[in-house]
Design a protein around this motif. Structure first.
Motif, PDB file in Angstrom:
ATOM      1  N   VAL A 228       0.803  -1.150  -0.100  1.00 16.39           N
ATOM      2  CA  VAL A 228       0.028  -0.081  -0.188  1.00 16.39           C
ATOM      3  C   VAL A 228       1.036   1.253   0.011  1.00 16.39           C
ATOM      4  CG1 VAL A 228      -1.885   1.388   1.306  1.00 16.39           C
ATOM      5  CG2 VAL A 228      -2.017  -1.140   0.985  1.00 16.39           C
ATOM      6  N   ALA A 229       1.928   1.285   0.905  1.00 10.30           N
ATOM      7  CA  ALA A 229       2.701   2.388   0.855  1.00 10.30           C
ATOM      8  C   ALA A 229       3.625   2.682  -0.338  1.00 10.30           C
ATOM      9  CB  ALA A 229       3.988   2.165   2.026  1.00 10.30           C
ATOM     10  N   ALA A 230       3.924   1.552  -0.946  1.00 12.99           N
ATOM     11  CA  ALA A 230       4.628   1.810  -2.362  1.00 12.99           C
ATOM     12  C   ALA A 230       3.513   2.229  -3.523  1.00 12.99           C
ATOM     13  CB  ALA A 230       5.202   0.402  -2.612  1.00 12.99           C
ATOM     14  N   LEU A 231       2.368   1.645  -3.711  1.00 13.33           N
ATOM     15  CA  LEU A 231       1.312   1.960  -4.577  1.00 13.33           C
ATOM     16  C   LEU A 231       1.026   3.470  -4.275  1.00 13.33           C
ATOM     17  CD1 LEU A 231      -0.849  -1.378  -4.755  1.00 13.33           C
ATOM     18  CD2 LEU A 231       0.882  -0.537  -6.535  1.00 13.33           C
ATOM     19  N   ALA A 232       0.734   3.788  -3.059  1.00 12.05           N
ATOM     20  CA  ALA A 232       0.279   5.151  -2.720  1.00 12.05           C
ATOM     21  C   ALA A 232       1.382   6.423  -3.009  1.00 12.05           C
ATOM     22  CB  ALA A 232      -0.372   5.252  -1.426  1.00 12.05           C
ATOM     23  N   GLY A 233       2.840   5.725  -3.186  1.00 15.10           N
ATOM     24  CA  GLY A 233       3.881   6.655  -3.171  1.00 15.10           C
ATOM     25  C   GLY A 233       4.130   7.548  -1.958  1.00 15.10           C
ATOM     26  N   LEU A 234       4.117   6.941  -0.881  1.00 15.08           N
ATOM     27  CA  LEU A 234       4.140   7.448   0.446  1.00 15.08           C
ATOM     28  C   LEU A 234       5.601   7.573   0.776  1.00 15.08           C
ATOM     29  CD1 LEU A 234       1.572   5.902   2.782  1.00 15.08           C
ATOM     30  CD2 LEU A 234       1.456   7.961   1.613  1.00 15.08           C
ATOM     31  N   ARG A 235       6.294   8.609   1.210  1.00 16.18           N
ATOM     32  CA  ARG A 235       7.461   8.914   1.624  1.00 16.18           C
ATOM     33  C   ARG A 235       7.856   8.620   3.044  1.00 16.18           C
ATOM     34  NH1 ARG A 235      10.171  13.971  -1.581  1.00 16.18           N
ATOM     35  NH2 ARG A 235      12.001  12.637  -1.033  1.00 16.18           N
ATOM     36  N   LEU A 236       8.229   7.398   3.455  1.00 19.78           N
ATOM     37  CA  LEU A 236       8.784   7.073   4.584  1.00 19.78           C
ATOM     38  C   LEU A 236       9.967   6.585   4.969  1.00 19.78           C
ATOM     39  CD1 LEU A 236       5.255   5.013   4.784  1.00 19.78           C
ATOM     40  CD2 LEU A 236       5.653   7.224   5.981  1.00 19.78           C
ATOM     41  N   PRO A 237      10.382   6.510   6.090  1.00 20.63           N
ATOM     42  CA  PRO A 237      11.790   5.918   6.535  1.00 20.63           C
ATOM     43  C   PRO A 237      11.418   4.462   6.056  1.00 20.63           C
ATOM     44  CG  PRO A 237      11.167   7.496   8.137  1.00 20.63           C
ATOM     45  CD  PRO A 237       9.815   7.443   7.305  1.00 20.63           C
ATOM     46  N   LYS A 238      12.277   3.881   5.500  1.00 18.14           N
ATOM     47  CA  LYS A 238      12.422   2.270   4.965  1.00 18.14           C
ATOM     48  C   LYS A 238      13.710   1.590   5.655  1.00 18.14           C
ATOM     49  CE  LYS A 238       9.347   3.359   0.965  1.00 18.14           C
ATOM     50  NZ  LYS A 238       9.422   3.276  -0.389  1.00 18.14           N
ATOM     51  N   VAL A 239      13.447   0.226   5.518  1.00 21.13           N
ATOM     52  CA  VAL A 239      14.726  -0.758   5.799  1.00 21.13           C
ATOM     53  C   VAL A 239      15.750  -0.319   4.879  1.00 21.13           C
ATOM     54  CG1 VAL A 239      15.443  -2.848   5.628  1.00 21.13           C
ATOM     55  CG2 VAL A 239      13.059  -2.575   6.539  1.00 21.13           C
ATOM     56  N   ASP A 240      16.995  -0.091   5.713  1.00 19.07           N
ATOM     57  CA  ASP A 240      18.331   0.282   5.020  1.00 19.07           C
ATOM     58  C   ASP A 240      19.197  -0.806   5.415  1.00 19.07           C
ATOM     59  OD1 ASP A 240      20.188   1.163   3.522  1.00 19.07           O
ATOM     60  OD2 ASP A 240      20.824   2.855   5.147  1.00 19.07           O
ATOM     61  N   LEU A 241      19.683  -1.856   4.386  1.00 10.82           N
ATOM     62  CA  LEU A 241      20.613  -3.084   4.525  1.00 10.82           C
ATOM     63  C   LEU A 241      21.767  -2.415   3.922  1.00 10.82           C
ATOM     64  CD1 LEU A 241      18.092  -6.006   4.034  1.00 10.82           C
ATOM     65  CD2 LEU A 241      19.000  -5.180   6.322  1.00 10.82           C
ATOM     66  N   PRO A 242      22.819  -2.040   4.318  1.00  8.58           N
ATOM     67  CA  PRO A 242      24.088  -1.745   3.541  1.00  8.58           C
ATOM     68  C   PRO A 242      24.749  -2.926   3.403  1.00  8.58           C
ATOM     69  CG  PRO A 242      24.337  -1.537   5.943  1.00  8.58           C
ATOM     70  CD  PRO A 242      22.773  -1.790   5.848  1.00  8.58           C
ATOM     71  N   SER A 243      25.658  -2.763   2.454  1.00  6.46           N
ATOM     72  CA  SER A 243      26.398  -3.761   2.042  1.00  6.46           C
ATOM     73  C   SER A 243      27.223  -4.649   2.977  1.00  6.46           C
ATOM     74  CB  SER A 243      27.596  -3.382   0.947  1.00  6.46           C
ATOM     75  OG  SER A 243      28.391  -4.407   0.794  1.00  6.46           O
ATOM     76  N   TRP A 244      27.085  -5.993   2.832  1.00  5.28           N
ATOM     77  CA  TRP A 244      27.604  -6.818   3.882  1.00  5.28           C
ATOM     78  C   TRP A 244      29.135  -6.520   3.636  1.00  5.28           C
ATOM     79  CZ3 TRP A 244      24.997  -9.615   7.144  1.00  5.28           C
ATOM     80  CH2 TRP A 244      23.788 -10.124   6.515  1.00  5.28           C
ATOM     81  N   SER A 245      29.852  -6.031   3.088  1.00  4.22           N
ATOM     82  CA  SER A 245      31.252  -5.609   3.164  1.00  4.22           C
ATOM     83  C   SER A 245      31.587  -4.877   4.206  1.00  4.22           C
ATOM     84  CB  SER A 245      31.731  -5.226   1.810  1.00  4.22           C
ATOM     85  OG  SER A 245      31.217  -3.894   1.299  1.00  4.22           O
ATOM     86  N   SER A 246      30.406  -3.822   4.571  1.00  2.00           N
ATOM     87  CA  SER A 246      30.702  -2.903   5.583  1.00  2.00           C
ATOM     88  C   SER A 246      29.957  -3.238   6.766  1.00  2.00           C
ATOM     89  CB  SER A 246      30.000  -1.581   5.051  1.00  2.00           C
ATOM     90  OG  SER A 246      28.566  -1.612   4.955  1.00  2.00           O
ATOM     91  N   HIS A 247      29.469  -4.464   6.995  1.00  2.00           N
ATOM     92  CA  HIS A 247      28.872  -5.033   8.101  1.00  2.00           C
ATOM     93  C   HIS A 247      29.736  -5.043   9.540  1.00  2.00           C
ATOM     94  CE1 HIS A 247      26.239  -7.167  10.562  1.00  2.00           C
ATOM     95  NE2 HIS A 247      27.133  -8.442  10.922  1.00  2.00           N
TER      96      HIS A 247
END
Length: 816
Positions: A228-247
């Motif tokens: 629903v958030a994607a279809l409605a185009g809502l601008r929200l803080p979302k999950v941010d998974l950085p590269s595993w190389s910087s884990h």
């Protein structure tokens, strides 16, 4: 050529033939995964994926740390742990602890603390002290989880509203008004949608609900809100998974030594207790699933602790969250049909694949949706069922203090405070003794209720000396403990009072004390629960002349009965014949009805001896209604007096008796709705906490079942005994798998059938819907019992390596 020498053409073939009289060579075993394990692992994976991300978000750790912990918990604990069907990973119960550690020491030091906590768990597992953790009061554990749940819910509420949580509950509560005044509509809308789907998805009615219910509600809620958030185009803080190389990985701990030690101990305590209690709960779920008990062994708690320790070492080293057994995922694993540890391990493999290949999809998830999911999990940790349980056991103070301590002080401080209050409550109960003195028509009654210790000796001595010299005294002991000081005080006073011409009668639960037995008004010296031969009391025959042998025949034909214990508890047959005299006229049956006179005489004895002792308790039960703690299903044999065997009184047992203690399967032809109705009423209405199936030696029903011939005209008894046919089929099994009685094999087929019948009827019980539901919710326990009539010994059913075994219940000295 000799016939014993093989031909050249055959010599090559003979090289592969194994020597005679030797077993064939073993073929290499293929690794196979049952289809049930595959489907169960997918169901658990779909639940674990959003929860792992949400818990990582709640702690303030990198989101990838939740995936690392889920994968390591599934693979490492699944392979090494002692509870095959328990699923481990990042747990909501560890959220507050981990968040506090990250706030104090940073993420990389928190990983190091996780490693040291795992090493501590390995040490505890090697010392085999896992069961010691179960000594912690359930009120403290439930209070700790409730406090953690409240902390999680209050913190995640800020993210739901579009803000940022503080580190402590008081700070979050103070900041809540300002946050409510500055609500972010988009975050709130996504969170409300998540909670709505989470709540309504399991409640979809009809056939569609049955099909859709197989998809986890957590997955549907997060996926629906994300879509629903994607279809409605809502601008929200979302999950941010950085590269595993910087884990970020673990580093050497940096901070004050005492603080780090306390952090390691706290993490070890919470991880261990939650995992061990979860393993015990999984055992109950496994026992409730028909056909699974023999395939899945009981949990090895020490091995489980070793597996959890190894997983925490690996998870901390790889930069993952602390790991513990998780109730939601474990129950889903069992209910989805898992049959081995392969389902747990495969779920971990699926998490690894998702972490490597599904990063773009995961980064579409709004953080507010994950926060709403974790907030719902936190609220569920405040269980109303737990509150009712601790209230019933009068431990609500311990629960409340632990909960408030965890919320406002911290996990370690709250648990320590709860332990202190639990010890104080136990000491208060130990020292709380009520001693009263009542003068009734010249007889002095001293009633002692509670534990009789040296602390109560001054009050005991003062009340005893209120009895005048030479008076008749009755001392009623109503408790389960008497120490040496109290025993000597009571014994010395008894000797002194008797020497001064008085009489003393001591009644109650204290074995080893002399009890005087004055004669009754009719010349009978029988006392309740004392030895009798069909409760026969000979009296002079003065009222009528009877044919020779009539007295003996009247005794032999009568039904055995009993009265009450001196402490006021009554027997199930308290109204049956107590005095087997043949003298007297009149009665319910008229002059010629000997059984009627015996019934009337027994009722008269009840009114005279028993009713005064139980009238108050029965009046309370009449006002409040019955609230039995257990359903006791046993045979109709007259030699089984259930309340005498179990030392129970009015309102304690809901008793169902039938020929052979049989439990017909629901819906079976020639079934019996009476037994099924009693089971349903006891479980669903009376809310009993346990059901006991009790068989006994010399059971006539089992002997009749052994001698019944198939075919022919069936009597009502033979039609009823058809429900025992599954028990009879158990006798055809290998004798090595027969149920054991205190380590020995049954003496004959009849005894074996009596034992096997108890085990079989427990399986029939699990097939009843009300029983199955209560077992699945952890609200009910099933017990098997065997009573040896000739030995007057009771045995309880246990399990060792999947085989049934009845162990003798040992006697205990209540005066020690």
């Amino acid at each position: 050529m000799s016939a014993c020498v093989p031909a050249r053409a055959d010599s090559a073939r003979t090289k592969h033939v194994h020597p005679p009289h030797s077993p064939p060579p073993e073929r290499p075993r293929r690794f196979r995964i049952a289809g049930a394990d595959v489907s169960a692992s997918i169901a658990v994976f779909l639940i674990a994926l959003p929860l792992s991300l949400g818990i990582a978000l709640a702690t303030g750790a990198p989101l990838q740390a939740g995936l690392v912990a889920a994968a390591v918990g599934g693979i490492v604990v699944g392979r090494l742990g002692g509870c095959p069907l328990q699923v481990s990973g990042p747990a909501a119960g560890l959220t507050v602890v981990t968040a506090d550690l990250i706030h104090r020491y940073g993420w990389r030091t928190t990983c190091a603390i996780t490693v040291f906590a795992g090493l501590a768990q390995l040490g505890l597992g090697c010392l085999r002290v896992a069961r010691t953790a179960l000594a912690v009061s359930p009120a403290i554990v439930h209070g700790m989880l409730a406090g953690i749940g409240v902390t999680i819910a209050v913190a995640q509420l800020h993210i739901v509203l579009g803000g940022t949580p503080q580190s402590a509950v008081p700070d979050n509560l103070r900041a809540l008004p300002a946050q409510l005044a500055n609500v972010q509509p988009a975050d709130l809308a996504v969170s409300v949608l998540t909670l709505t789907l989470l709540l309504l998805w399991p409640r979809v009615p009809g056939r569609a609900g049955q099909l859709l219910g197989k998809v986890p509600a957590a997955l549907v809620a997060v996926a629906g809100a994300t879509a629903v958030a994607a279809l409605a185009g809502l601008r929200l803080p979302k999950v941010d998974l950085p590269s595993w190389s910087s884990h970020a990985l673990a580093t050497l701990p940096d901070g004050p030594v005492l603080g780090l030690v306390a952090a390691v101990l706290t993490t070890t305590l919470v991880c261990s207790v939650q995992s061990l209690l979860g393993a015990v709960a999984v055992d109950k779920l496994v026992a409730a699933r028909p056909g699974l008990t023999g395939r899945v062994k009981r949990s090895d708690l020490d091995r489980e602790l070793l597996g959890q320790g190894a997983a925490n070492v690996v998870s901390g080293t790889l930069g993952g969250l602390p790991i513990a057994g998780v109730a939601v995922r474990s129950s889903a694993n069992v209910q989805a049909g898992a049959v081995s540890r392969n389902s747990t391990m495969l779920h971990g493999v699926l998490v690894v694949i998702a972490a490597l290949l599904m990063v773009p999809a995961l980064e579409l998830i709004p953080l507010s949706s994950l926060a709403a999911l974790v907030m719902a999990v936190g609220l569920k940790m405040v269980s109303l069922n737990h509150i009712r349980t601790v209230t019933r056991h009068r431990e609500v103070l311990v629960y409340a203090v632990t909960t408030c301590g965890v919320v406002f002080l911290g996990v370690l401080e709250g648990v320590a405070l709860g332990i202190a209050v639990a010890v104080a409550v136990a000491l208060h109960r130990l020292t709380r003794t009520r001693i009263t003195h009542v003068d009734t028509e010249g007889a002095h009654h001293v009633h002692i209720r509670g534990q009789l210790t040296f602390l109560a000796v001054p009050r005991l001595s003062r009340v005893l000396h209120q009895v005048p010299h030479g008076g008749d005294a009755v001392v009623e002991l109503d408790g389960s403990f008497m120490d040496h000081a109290a025993y000597e005080t009571l014994q010395d006073w008894q000797k002194t009072h008797t020497a001064q011409g008085g009489s003393v009668e001591i009644t109650g639960r204290r074995p080893g004390l002399r009890i005087s037995e004055p004669a009754d008004t009719d010349g009978c010296r029988c006392r309740p629960w004392t030895p009798w031969r069909n409760h026969q009391c000979e009296r002079p025959q003065t009222a009528s002349v009877r044919p020779p042998g009539a007295d003996r025949q009247s005794v032999a034909d009568g039904a055995s009965g009993t009265g009450t214990g001196d402490t006021g508890g009554t027997g199930e047959a308290a109204d049956s014949g107590r005095h087997r005299s043949t003298e007297g006229s009149g009665g319910l049956g008229g002059p010629s009805g000997s059984s009627g006179r015996e019934l009337a005489r027994g009722i008269s004895a009840f009114h005279r001896n028993t009713a005064p002792l139980v009238r108050g308790e029965l009046a309370r039960l009449a006002r409040e209604g019955q609230q039995p703690s257990q359903l006791f299903l046993t045979c109709a044999d007259s030699r089984l007096v259930t309340s005498m065997i179990t030392s129970s009184g009015p309102g304690d047992l809901f008793v169902v008796r039938n020929v052979g203690n049989l439990v017909p399967l629901p819906g079976e032809e020639s079934g019996d709705d009476s037994v099924a109705a009693a089971i349903e009423y006891a479980v669903d209405v009376l809310k009993v906490r346990s059901i006991t199936v009790c068989g006994h030696s010399g059971c006539g029903a089992m002997q009749a079942l052994l001698s019944t011939e198939p075919g022919g005209t069936q009597t009502p008894l033979e039609r009823w005994l058809r429900h025992g046919a599954p028990s009879l089929r158990r006798l055809t099994e290998d004798e090595d798998s027969w149920t054991r009685l205190a380590g020995r094999r049954p003496v004959d087929a009849a005894e074996q059938l009596c034992l096997a019948n108890v085990v079989q009827q427990l399986e029939h019980l699990r097939a009843h819907g009300s029983v199955s539901r209560a077992l699945g919710n952890g609200e009910l326990e099933l017990h098997g019992m065997y009573f040896h009539v000739g030995e007057a010994q009771a045995y309880l059913l246990t399990e060792e390596d999947g085989a049934g075994r009845f162990e003798l219940v040992r006697e205990t000295d209540l005066t020690a």
